[in-house]
Design an enzyme around this catalytic site. Structure first.
Site, PDB file in Angstrom:
ATOM      1  CG  ASP A  39      -2.017   1.007   1.161  1.00 47.50           C
ATOM      2  OD1 ASP A  39      -1.721   2.220   1.230  1.00 47.50           O
ATOM      3  OD2 ASP A  39      -3.175   0.609   1.024  1.00 47.50           O
ATOM      4  CB  ILE A  40       1.048   4.286  -2.140  1.00 47.93           C
ATOM      5  CG1 ILE A  40      -0.395   4.759  -2.191  1.00 47.93           C
ATOM      6  CG2 ILE A  40       1.431   3.486  -3.365  1.00 47.93           C
ATOM      7  CD1 ILE A  40      -0.661   5.783  -3.278  1.00 47.93           C
ATOM      8  CG  ASN A  97     -13.150  -1.282   4.088  1.00 52.66           C
ATOM      9  OD1 ASN A  97     -13.516  -1.660   5.189  1.00 52.66           O
ATOM     10  ND2 ASN A  97     -12.023  -0.639   3.899  1.00 52.66           N
ATOM     11  CD  GLU A 105     -10.346   5.679   1.354  1.00 57.41           C
ATOM     12  OE1 GLU A 105      -9.231   5.570   0.793  1.00 57.41           O
ATOM     13  OE2 GLU A 105     -10.505   6.246   2.440  1.00 57.41           O
ATOM     14  CB  VAL A 106     -10.288   1.554  -4.768  1.00 57.40           C
ATOM     15  CG1 VAL A 106     -10.022   1.177  -6.222  1.00 57.40           C
ATOM     16  CG2 VAL A 106      -9.257   2.568  -4.278  1.00 57.40           C
ATOM     17  CG  HIS A 110      -9.134  -2.992  -2.148  1.00 56.57           C
ATOM     18  ND1 HIS A 110     -10.249  -2.393  -2.706  1.00 56.57           N
ATOM     19  CD2 HIS A 110      -8.822  -2.254  -1.066  1.00 56.57           C
ATOM     20  CE1 HIS A 110     -10.576  -1.324  -2.006  1.00 56.57           C
ATOM     21  NE2 HIS A 110      -9.722  -1.221  -0.978  1.00 56.57           N
ATOM     22  CG  HIS A 112      -6.907  -3.035   3.202  1.00 52.56           C
ATOM     23  ND1 HIS A 112      -6.173  -1.903   2.907  1.00 52.56           N
ATOM     24  CD2 HIS A 112      -8.158  -2.808   2.742  1.00 52.56           C
ATOM     25  CE1 HIS A 112      -6.954  -1.031   2.290  1.00 52.56           C
ATOM     26  NE2 HIS A 112      -8.163  -1.553   2.172  1.00 52.56           N
TER      27      HIS A 112
END
Length: 125
Positions: A39-40, A97, A105-106, A110, A112
């Site tokens: 993750d950035i 999520n 958010e995206v 995904h 995490h």
């Protein structure tokens, strides 16, 4: 900004662009079903994102539409990433999520993987 996970897949989301090679990422794992990268903006010492290569908005979308082989390959990829990162002994947290209330958010499924420190309670009340 949270996304509505009931909307159609948007192929201009950041993870779709990463999958197409339009945006670089620090890949830590890849197979035919999944891509994992750091993750950035990490929220823990270890913060890896695992995304399916297919176009799925959320876990709900993925579990309803993905072929069994893709589901199996993705879930196994998440485990492989955790094992390869040496996280099994000390422990880790998975988070996916879905939708507005979870603050997704995206609009691309995904997972995490958080680790590297005590992570505290699941939810803060």
């Amino acid at each position: 900004m949270p996304v509505d996970a009931t909307l159609p897949y948007d192929d201009q989301n950041i993870f779709a662009k990463i999958l197409r090679g339009e945006i670089p990422s620090k890949t830590v794992f890849e197979n035919e079903f999944a891509l994992a990268f750091n993750d950035i903006a990490p929220q823990a010492p270890t913060h890896i994102l695992v995304i399916p290569k297919g176009a799925y908005v959320s876990w709900d979308d993925f579990s309803a539409r993905a072929p069994d082989a893709e589901i199996l390959g993705f879930v196994r990829a998440v485990g492989e990433v955790a094992r390869a990162a040496g996280l099994v002994t000390s422990g880790y947290r998975l988070l996916a999520n879905t939708g507005l209330d979870s603050h997704q958010e995206v609009p691309h499924l995904h997972v995490h993987i958080f680790a590297g420190q005590p992570l505290g309670p699941m939810l803060i009340r």
